[in-house]
Design an enzyme around this catalytic site. Structure first.
Site, PDB file in Angstrom:
ATOM      1  N   LYS A 108      -3.269  13.272   5.282  1.00  0.00           N
ATOM      2  CA  LYS A 108      -2.281  13.326   6.366  1.00  0.00           C
ATOM      3  C   LYS A 108      -2.231  14.714   6.997  1.00  0.00           C
ATOM      4  CE  LYS A 108       0.590   9.693   4.346  1.00  0.00           C
ATOM      5  NZ  LYS A 108       1.784   9.342   3.578  1.00  0.00           N
ATOM      6  N   ASP A 149       8.028   7.033   8.414  1.00  0.00           N
ATOM      7  CA  ASP A 149       7.456   5.982   7.573  1.00  0.00           C
ATOM      8  C   ASP A 149       8.049   4.614   7.923  1.00  0.00           C
ATOM      9  OD1 ASP A 149       5.357   6.519   5.860  1.00  0.00           O
ATOM     10  OD2 ASP A 149       6.615   7.424   4.314  1.00  0.00           O
ATOM     11  N   GLN A 191       6.412  11.054  -0.160  1.00  0.00           N
ATOM     12  CA  GLN A 191       5.287  10.338  -0.738  1.00  0.00           C
ATOM     13  C   GLN A 191       5.710   9.576  -1.992  1.00  0.00           C
ATOM     14  OE1 GLN A 191       2.245  10.014   0.651  1.00  0.00           O
ATOM     15  NE2 GLN A 191       1.783   8.572  -0.977  1.00  0.00           N
TER      16      GLN A 191
END
Length: 302
Positions: A52, A119, A96
């Site tokens: 990312k 997200d 994460q």
């Protein structure tokens, strides 16, 4: 049969985002800034977060990695989340997963500011999606919709069978495909591992979205001719004959199903590469939405 090439599409999308960032810079506007919170030393998580960060560099985004020890307390992690929520320079961030077992993932995700939830996991964003309002769409369903759009796969009036009911893929994609729009207007059936006679549903489907998590579950005799198949699954299977000692497969028995399909995603190289690209897209949207809000506030104050 057409392969829905997620690798090629994601690269094209990243190039488009990079060009838009150049235009923002040229106009003296803010560059999108994505942050990632990484707790502990999970190898897969580290690899994913690093990819990312690399993607941010590729498109010209600013990026921040907040690396925290595995034994951090839930309270201390929530304090870090509060800092990110309050940081005006950061447009969006991700936490994460998975988190260490002593931390309540749901509690952490609920603490994320929905306006920075790139997200798309916060209930506020899920609710806005369900109401057809502006929201952050989880990256995988967002990527599926983008693939359907770019390959002009017809969805209007089609029968879609979604196999899998997760909050990250199955449920949101079932909502998106049923909504009004160029990649919507489908009749959607949401199925799962407890659906009796699942093959009876998949054989009727014009479009199948496989997100069950069982390798090569969908066989050739479970689909009809002309079907569109979107494979979200990804599993590493041991294979002593493969160069690396394993092979990556999806939820679809690709070699069987491809002979019947009009459109199909490969694994790897299908839905997977789209996920990071759509995370970047969400971050760009977050930056533009915040800019719009600030402009409105300045206008009101003037």
């Amino acid at each position: 049969m057409t392969i829905l090439d997620g690798k090629k599409t994601s690269e094209a999308l990243k190039q488009e985002i990079a060009e838009e960032v150049k235009q923002l810079k040229a106009a003296g506007k803010k560059v999108p800034h994505l942050a990632a919170v990484l707790v502990g030393d999970n190898g897969a998580s580290i690899t994913y977060v690093n990819s990312k960060v690399k993607a941010c560099e590729q498109v010209g985004f600013a990026s921040t990695l907040v690396k925290l020890p595995a034994d951090i307390t839930e309270e201390a992690l929530l304090e870090e989340i509060d800092k990110l929520n309050a940081n005006a320079d950061i447009d969006g961030y991700i936490v994460q997963l998975p988190l260490p077992k002593h931390i309540d993932e749901q509690k952490i995700l609920l603490a994320v500011d929905p306006k920075k939830d790139v997200d798309g996991f916060h209930p506020a964003n899920f609710g806005r999606i369900a109401l057809d309002m502006e929201a952050f769409i989880p990256a995988t369903p967002f990527g599926i919709m983008e693939l359907l759009k770019r390959y002009e796969v017809p969805t209007k009036g089609k029968h879609v069978v979604v196999v899998g009911r997760s909050h990250i893929v199955g449920r949101p994609i079932s909502i998106l495909l049923s909504q009004k729009g160029a990649q919507g207007n489908a009749t959607v059936t949401l199925t799962h591992s407890h659906t009796p006679n699942l093959a009876d549903f998949t054989r009727q489907a014009d479009i199948i979205v496989m997100a069950l998590g069982i390798p090569e579950f969908l066989k050739g005799d479970m689909v009809k001719e002309g079907v569109t198949v979107i494979d979200v699954g990804i599993t590493r299977l041991q294979d002593d004959n493969a160069p690396k000692g394993y092979r990556i497969v999806g939820d679809v028995a690709f070699d069987e199903v491809k002979n019947k399909a009009n459109y199909i995603t490969p694994v790897p190289g299908g839905v997977g590469p789209m996920t990071i690209a759509m995370l970047l897209k969400n971050t760009l949207l977050a930056c533009k939405w915040r800019e719009r809000v600030v402009s409105k506030l300045l206008t009101i104050n003037c």
